[in-house]
Write a protein that holds these residues in place. Structure first.
Motif, short mmCIF file in Angstrom:
data_model
loop_
_atom_site.label_atom_id
_atom_site.label_comp_id
_atom_site.label_asym_id
_atom_site.label_seq_id
_atom_site.Cartn_x
_atom_site.Cartn_y
_atom_site.Cartn_z
N ASN A 161 0.81 -1.23 0.00
CA ASN A 161 0.00 0.00 0.00
C ASN A 161 0.84 1.28 0.00
O ASN A 161 0.36 2.34 0.42
CB ASN A 161 -0.98 0.02 1.18
N LEU A 162 2.05 1.18 -0.49
CA LEU A 162 2.91 2.36 -0.59
C LEU A 162 2.55 3.16 -1.83
O LEU A 162 2.63 2.64 -2.95
CB LEU A 162 4.37 1.92 -0.65
N GLN A 163 2.14 4.39 -1.65
CA GLN A 163 1.81 5.27 -2.77
C GLN A 163 2.77 6.43 -2.80
O GLN A 163 2.94 7.13 -1.79
CB GLN A 163 0.36 5.77 -2.68
N LEU A 164 3.41 6.63 -3.92
CA LEU A 164 4.38 7.72 -4.04
C LEU A 164 3.67 9.07 -4.04
O LEU A 164 2.63 9.23 -4.67
CB LEU A 164 5.20 7.55 -5.31
N SER A 165 4.26 10.03 -3.35
CA SER A 165 3.62 11.34 -3.22
C SER A 165 3.74 12.14 -4.51
O SER A 165 4.61 11.88 -5.36
CB SER A 165 4.29 12.13 -2.09
N LEU A 166 2.88 13.14 -4.63
CA LEU A 166 2.94 14.01 -5.80
C LEU A 166 4.27 14.76 -5.85
O LEU A 166 4.85 14.94 -6.93
CB LEU A 166 1.78 15.00 -5.77
N GLY A 167 4.76 15.19 -4.69
CA GLY A 167 6.03 15.89 -4.65
C GLY A 167 7.17 15.04 -5.17
O GLY A 167 8.03 15.50 -5.92
N LEU A 168 7.18 13.76 -4.77
CA LEU A 168 8.21 12.85 -5.24
C LEU A 168 8.10 12.60 -6.74
O LEU A 168 9.09 12.61 -7.47
CB LEU A 168 8.13 11.53 -4.47
N MET A 169 6.87 12.39 -7.22
CA MET A 169 6.67 12.14 -8.64
C MET A 169 7.09 13.35 -9.48
O MET A 169 7.72 13.19 -10.54
CB MET A 169 5.21 11.78 -8.91
N LYS A 170 6.77 14.54 -9.02
CA LYS A 170 7.18 15.74 -9.75
C LYS A 170 8.70 15.84 -9.80
O LYS A 170 9.28 16.21 -10.84
CB LYS A 170 6.59 16.99 -9.10
N HIS A 171 9.35 15.52 -8.69
CA HIS A 171 10.81 15.57 -8.66
C HIS A 171 11.40 14.55 -9.64
O HIS A 171 12.30 14.88 -10.42
CB HIS A 171 11.31 15.27 -7.24
N LEU A 172 10.90 13.32 -9.61
CA LEU A 172 11.43 12.28 -10.48
C LEU A 172 11.19 12.59 -11.95
O LEU A 172 11.98 12.20 -12.81
CB LEU A 172 10.81 10.93 -10.11
N SER A 173 10.09 13.29 -12.24
CA SER A 173 9.77 13.60 -13.65
C SER A 173 10.83 14.48 -14.30
O SER A 173 10.93 14.53 -15.53
CB SER A 173 8.41 14.31 -13.74
N LYS A 174 11.66 15.15 -13.50
CA LYS A 174 12.69 16.04 -14.03
C LYS A 174 13.99 15.30 -14.36
O LYS A 174 14.88 15.88 -14.98
CB LYS A 174 12.96 17.17 -13.03
N HIS A 175 14.09 14.03 -13.95
CA HIS A 175 15.31 13.27 -14.23
C HIS A 175 15.39 12.98 -15.73
O HIS A 175 14.40 12.56 -16.34
CB HIS A 175 15.31 11.97 -13.44
N HIS A 176 16.56 13.14 -16.32
CA HIS A 176 16.69 13.00 -17.77
C HIS A 176 16.38 11.59 -18.26
O HIS A 176 16.00 11.40 -19.42
CB HIS A 176 18.11 13.39 -18.22
#
Length: 336
Positions: A161-176
């Motif tokens: 039941n681990l759901q990644l946060s929006l803040g984490l997803m936004k951060h990861l989206s910037k990785h090349h």
């Protein structure tokens, strides 16, 4: 350095892995590559955008690393031999540690995969062992080292039941080297935000839903919506492809009232049949393949401890829904 691009928008199928029946003398259920290839070519001929091999539906956690590579290479070879060179292969990773995850990705690339679908590590999630900082560092390190472009795979049902946060997803989206995500949960707000946020470059980061029953509304949620990676498309691919095509026209403001009505009708019927997968998961998808396509899934269906016996007894309760969907599928096939 070559430009790293996301997978094409469209419909992807997380295909189950086919096994032969249990060999008691060897305590094994060998891969059934004949049935696997039959199913792969059925999907390719229907026009699907790509396959997910060795994902959650593919029972990667029940397979050895060597079997994963063998499965990918066999299906890549079958696609190329039949001229389906445009079908994209996403490889699941399903590993808890960084070194093995990167190793699985490297082996998958060598076998013919185009992208890596990286499942969230989760073993200690229910024990409170993970922090946002730790998850950020884990995904960043994997992406830094991955020889394939990465999609983040957020599937709480199989990750404690681990759901990644929006803040984490936004951060990861910037990785090349992180080019998208698969969201296999019902939080439509997260999908809308990740598909629409001005903080995300939507040309470089695509959002795919793992729930085909929500494809139409989610395709209208923002410019970052890439499509679906959905289990029921394993036997009803043309219907989901049609919903996707209609949703694109609607989002662009080019759909007629009749196309709006068709999209709503198809989405409703498709959502009804998805209740089978909601209830029975991977073994349900395999039973659907057997019932609809007549492709053998083996005596045991999945690899133990999976067992389909109870699912087969329940299929009659869903038969009418499946037959309705089959009518749509047959009509779409005739209309091509």
């Amino acid at each position: 350095m070559a430009t790293i691009t996301p997978p094409p928008d469209g419909v992807y199928v997380p295909v189950p892995t086919f096994f032969r029946s249990l060999d008691q003398s060897a305590y094994k259920q060998p891969l059934d590559l004949t049935a696997q290839t039959e199913h792969t070519l059925f999907l390719a001929e229907a026009g699907i955008t790509g396959l997910v091999l060795c994902g959650s539906t593919g029972e990667a956690v029940h397979m050895t690393l060597g079997e994963r590579a063998e499965l990918i290479s066999s299906q890549k070879r079958a696609l190329l031999e039949k001229g389906f060179d445009k079908v994209v292969i996403l490889a699941g990773t399903a590993s808890q540690n960084i070194e093995e995850t990167v190793s699985v990705i490297a082996e998958s690339k060598a076998a013919g995969a185009d992208y890596a679908l990286v499942l969230t590590p989760s073993y200690f999630a229910s024990a409170g062992g993970y922090s946002e900082e730790g998850m950020r560092a884990w995904y960043t390190t994997v992406a830094d080292s991955s020889p394939l472009p990465v999609l983040v795979y957020n599937y709480p049902a199989v990750t404690n039941n681990l759901q990644l946060s929006l803040g984490l997803m936004k951060h990861l989206s910037k990785h090349h080297n992180i080019v998208g995500c698969k969201l296999s949960h019902g939080n439509m707000s997260h999908h809308l935000i990740l598909s629409s946020s001005p903080e995300i470059d939507h040309n470089g980061f695509r959002v795919f839903t793992g729930l085909g029953q929500q494809l139409l509304p989610l395709m209208l949620s923002g410019p970052g919506s890439g499509g679906a990676i959905d289990g029921s498309a394993a036997y009803f691919p043309r219907t989901l492809l049609r919903i996707f095509a209609l949703a694109k026209k609607i989002a662009a403001g080019r759909a007629s009232p009749a196309e709006w009505s068709e999209a709503q009708e198809l989405q409703c019927a498709y959502s009804e049949v998805e209740e089978w997968v909601v209830k029975h998961g991977t073994v349900g998808i395999k039973e659907g393949i057997k019932q609809v396509l007549g492709i053998s899934v083996g005596q045991d269906g999945g690899r133990l401890p999976f067992c389909e016996t109870h699912v087969r007894r329940e299929y009659d309760r869903f038969r009418n829904i499946f037959e309705t969907m089959q009518d749509f599928e047959n009509k779409l096939k005739r209309d091509i």
